[in-house]
Design a protein around this motif. Sequence first.
Motif, short mmCIF file in Angstrom:
data_model
loop_
_atom_site.label_atom_id
_atom_site.label_comp_id
_atom_site.label_asym_id
_atom_site.label_seq_id
_atom_site.Cartn_x
_atom_site.Cartn_y
_atom_site.Cartn_z
N MET A 214 0.82 -1.19 0.00
CA MET A 214 0.00 0.00 0.00
C MET A 214 0.87 1.26 0.00
SD MET A 214 -3.16 0.89 2.55
CE MET A 214 -3.80 -0.77 2.41
N GLY A 215 0.59 2.14 -0.95
CA GLY A 215 1.31 3.40 -1.03
C GLY A 215 2.63 3.32 -1.76
N ARG A 216 2.99 2.16 -2.29
CA ARG A 216 4.25 2.02 -3.01
C ARG A 216 3.99 1.46 -4.40
NH1 ARG A 216 7.70 -1.40 1.01
NH2 ARG A 216 7.75 -2.65 -0.87
N ASP A 217 4.72 1.96 -5.38
CA ASP A 217 4.60 1.45 -6.74
C ASP A 217 5.20 0.05 -6.84
OD1 ASP A 217 3.35 3.73 -7.51
OD2 ASP A 217 5.10 4.66 -8.43
N ILE A 218 4.75 -0.68 -7.85
CA ILE A 218 5.23 -2.04 -8.08
C ILE A 218 6.37 -2.01 -9.08
CG2 ILE A 218 4.62 -4.32 -8.98
CD1 ILE A 218 1.75 -3.78 -8.08
N ARG A 219 7.52 -2.53 -8.68
CA ARG A 219 8.64 -2.66 -9.60
C ARG A 219 8.63 -4.07 -10.18
NH1 ARG A 219 13.94 0.73 -7.70
NH2 ARG A 219 12.88 2.70 -7.21
N LEU A 220 8.23 -4.15 -11.42
CA LEU A 220 8.00 -5.45 -12.05
C LEU A 220 9.17 -5.81 -12.96
CD1 LEU A 220 5.88 -7.73 -12.37
CD2 LEU A 220 4.99 -6.48 -14.34
N SER A 221 9.57 -7.08 -12.89
CA SER A 221 10.60 -7.58 -13.79
C SER A 221 10.27 -9.02 -14.16
CB SER A 221 11.99 -7.52 -13.14
OG SER A 221 12.07 -8.43 -12.05
N GLU A 222 10.79 -9.45 -15.29
CA GLU A 222 10.53 -10.82 -15.73
C GLU A 222 11.12 -11.84 -14.77
OE1 GLU A 222 11.18 -13.63 -19.71
OE2 GLU A 222 11.37 -11.45 -19.84
N GLU A 223 12.26 -11.50 -14.14
CA GLU A 223 12.88 -12.42 -13.19
C GLU A 223 11.98 -12.69 -12.00
OE1 GLU A 223 15.70 -10.75 -15.88
OE2 GLU A 223 14.36 -9.73 -14.47
N ARG A 224 11.27 -11.66 -11.54
CA ARG A 224 10.37 -11.86 -10.40
C ARG A 224 9.19 -12.75 -10.79
NH1 ARG A 224 10.40 -5.69 -7.81
NH2 ARG A 224 12.22 -6.05 -6.47
N ILE A 225 8.68 -12.57 -11.98
CA ILE A 225 7.58 -13.41 -12.44
C ILE A 225 8.05 -14.86 -12.55
CG2 ILE A 225 5.90 -13.80 -14.28
CD1 ILE A 225 6.21 -10.80 -14.98
N GLU A 226 9.24 -15.05 -13.08
CA GLU A 226 9.80 -16.40 -13.17
C GLU A 226 9.97 -17.02 -11.79
OE1 GLU A 226 13.58 -18.71 -15.28
OE2 GLU A 226 13.65 -16.55 -14.93
N GLY A 227 10.39 -16.20 -10.81
CA GLY A 227 10.55 -16.71 -9.45
C GLY A 227 9.25 -17.21 -8.87
N TYR A 228 8.17 -16.51 -9.09
CA TYR A 228 6.89 -16.95 -8.54
C TYR A 228 6.27 -18.09 -9.35
CZ TYR A 228 6.87 -13.39 -4.97
OH TYR A 228 7.17 -12.66 -3.86
N ARG A 229 6.78 -18.31 -10.56
CA ARG A 229 6.37 -19.53 -11.25
C ARG A 229 6.86 -20.76 -10.50
NH1 ARG A 229 8.56 -21.13 -17.15
NH2 ARG A 229 10.47 -21.20 -15.91
N HIS A 230 8.03 -20.66 -9.87
CA HIS A 230 8.52 -21.76 -9.04
C HIS A 230 7.56 -22.03 -7.88
CE1 HIS A 230 11.98 -21.55 -11.50
NE2 HIS A 230 12.59 -20.56 -10.87
N PHE A 231 6.96 -20.98 -7.37
CA PHE A 231 5.98 -21.15 -6.29
C PHE A 231 4.75 -21.91 -6.79
CE2 PHE A 231 2.32 -19.36 -3.87
CZ PHE A 231 2.61 -19.96 -2.66
N VAL A 232 4.29 -21.56 -7.98
CA VAL A 232 3.16 -22.28 -8.57
C VAL A 232 3.52 -23.76 -8.76
CG1 VAL A 232 1.62 -22.43 -10.57
CG2 VAL A 232 2.34 -20.19 -9.73
N ASN A 233 4.73 -24.02 -9.24
CA ASN A 233 5.17 -25.41 -9.39
C ASN A 233 5.26 -26.12 -8.05
OD1 ASN A 233 5.40 -25.05 -12.15
ND2 ASN A 233 7.59 -24.60 -12.08
N LYS A 234 5.66 -25.40 -7.00
CA LYS A 234 5.75 -25.98 -5.66
C LYS A 234 4.38 -26.46 -5.21
CE LYS A 234 8.65 -26.56 -2.10
NZ LYS A 234 9.95 -27.24 -2.20
N LEU A 235 3.36 -25.64 -5.42
CA LEU A 235 2.00 -26.03 -5.07
C LEU A 235 1.55 -27.24 -5.88
CD1 LEU A 235 -0.75 -25.61 -3.72
CD2 LEU A 235 -1.26 -23.89 -5.47
N TRP A 236 1.86 -27.23 -7.16
CA TRP A 236 1.45 -28.34 -8.03
C TRP A 236 2.11 -29.65 -7.59
CZ3 TRP A 236 -2.24 -28.64 -11.60
CH2 TRP A 236 -2.24 -29.73 -12.48
#
Length: 546
Positions: A214-236
Amino acid sequence: GRCYRCHTVVEPHVSRQWFVATTKMAPAARAAVPGLTRLFPETWLKTYYHWLDTIRDWCISRQIWWGHRIPAWTCRNCGELVVAETAPSVCPQCGCAELDQDEDVLDTWFSSALWPFSTLGWPETTPELKRWYPTSVLVTGFDILFFWVARMMMMGQHFLGEPPFRDIYLHALVRDAQGQKMSKSKGNGIDPLAMIEKYGCDALRFTLTAFAAMGRDIRLSEERIEGYRHFVNKLWNAARFALMNLPGDAPAPVDLSGPVSQHEAWILHRLESAKLDMDQALEDYRFNDAAQCGYRFLWNEFCDWYLELAKPDMASEDAAVRGRARYVLWLVLRETLLLLHPIMPFVTAEIWRALPVPAGQEATDIALEPYPPARPECVRPDESRAMEFVQGVIVAVRTIKAELGISPTRRVRLLLHPADDAQCALLERNRVCLETLARLEELTIDAAVPAPTAAASAVTGGCQVIVPLAGTVDLADELTRLDKELAKLEKDMTDVNRKLHNESFVSRAPAEVVARERQRAATLTDARDKLAARRALFAEALREGS
């Protein structure tokens, strides 16, 4: 009136006095009244009031095809401007019937200002208007806080006597990894469709949620998205393990208020904490905290610890132990999916459809399921702390292995000196857990057994964790390897120190280069000291063994 430059129709000046009179109270006082509109984050209230204090005329017309056509007519004969709710038939000034309606349409802020109630049938008092006004929450960007949000508040107060929203959540802007606004000219934009195609929609959604502080902009990068794909795989993968160990139908329910194993009491307690924390975070619009809470519970607790702790129970010959383990596994996974579903809807829905359903019940849609209910009987803080102590012992053994360069899979001997009888009983009760997760070939739990001279040790919760080195590794080979590493470190340190002692290099090289070399020297010194301490320990163990 009209703008003197472009002749665009402009609204009459709307004063703060008019707004105060319409709302029946000053904005600051209104915001402080419980039950009325709340702004998240509150830091934007100052900006909101500033706009109202310094309100100015605003253009209300636009030159576009679609919209509410401005109700203003100009007489062809005398040029009189007529503004009316219904189309006039003649000019009130000269009686001429030739009137031209303005071709412009009302600016978008006008239609959006009416949006919260015009979509519900207003000005008629419809059942929808009675039920749904005021609405619960408005989610929008901070850049239109005044241009649209304040005008909706004004119109709602004016026409219906109360603000149109209970809560207003102002979300952040999505920027690139360096914090710059994305633009085509800079070429720093990230195409969400391309990211979805590459990493999946759930990974992108979780990334945006996890960084939506809250109150802070989101700094988005492809590396961060790739990192959270590992989290999705962990759940799977966790779901695959569970489904391989669960029967076709959901396991028979177990009385969770009765006796359960240490790790089952711990995971059920942690699940209740996660439910409470995520619910509160969502209630407060702290979506990043909700995402991080779900991440920690699934990865750090459910996957890294509980699944490993539950494996011996799954293979137990005791039907009661095996049945209870299956039910706890099914229940925890099921409610974890419910917690994560708002952030990761697709993978959770797919796993939900594969989960066993209780006998006699039909499969349901996860999106229609309620939030997991609270189970007070599962809140066991003492049992949870006891399990955390056992985990601390396991982590201590793993840390000792890592520091001594011993393979994590290598089985070692372990001596534990518990602080008291209660701690001793707790460790004995979790002996299988310790032997399995710490990879032990021999475990001794006895404060009276003396520790060998050559041993690595740590203390956790008052318990001394001792790993004897004799017989654990090939000490002679390890000493040879350490000597080679120390020699290489000494050579690297000599090269760095030669640079740093060179006055010409220090004075002429860029400051960042000198700082980098000094940091490298500190890192090499620290590594050298640790290796030297390890070598001394191994040398002592070799002497003791001979």
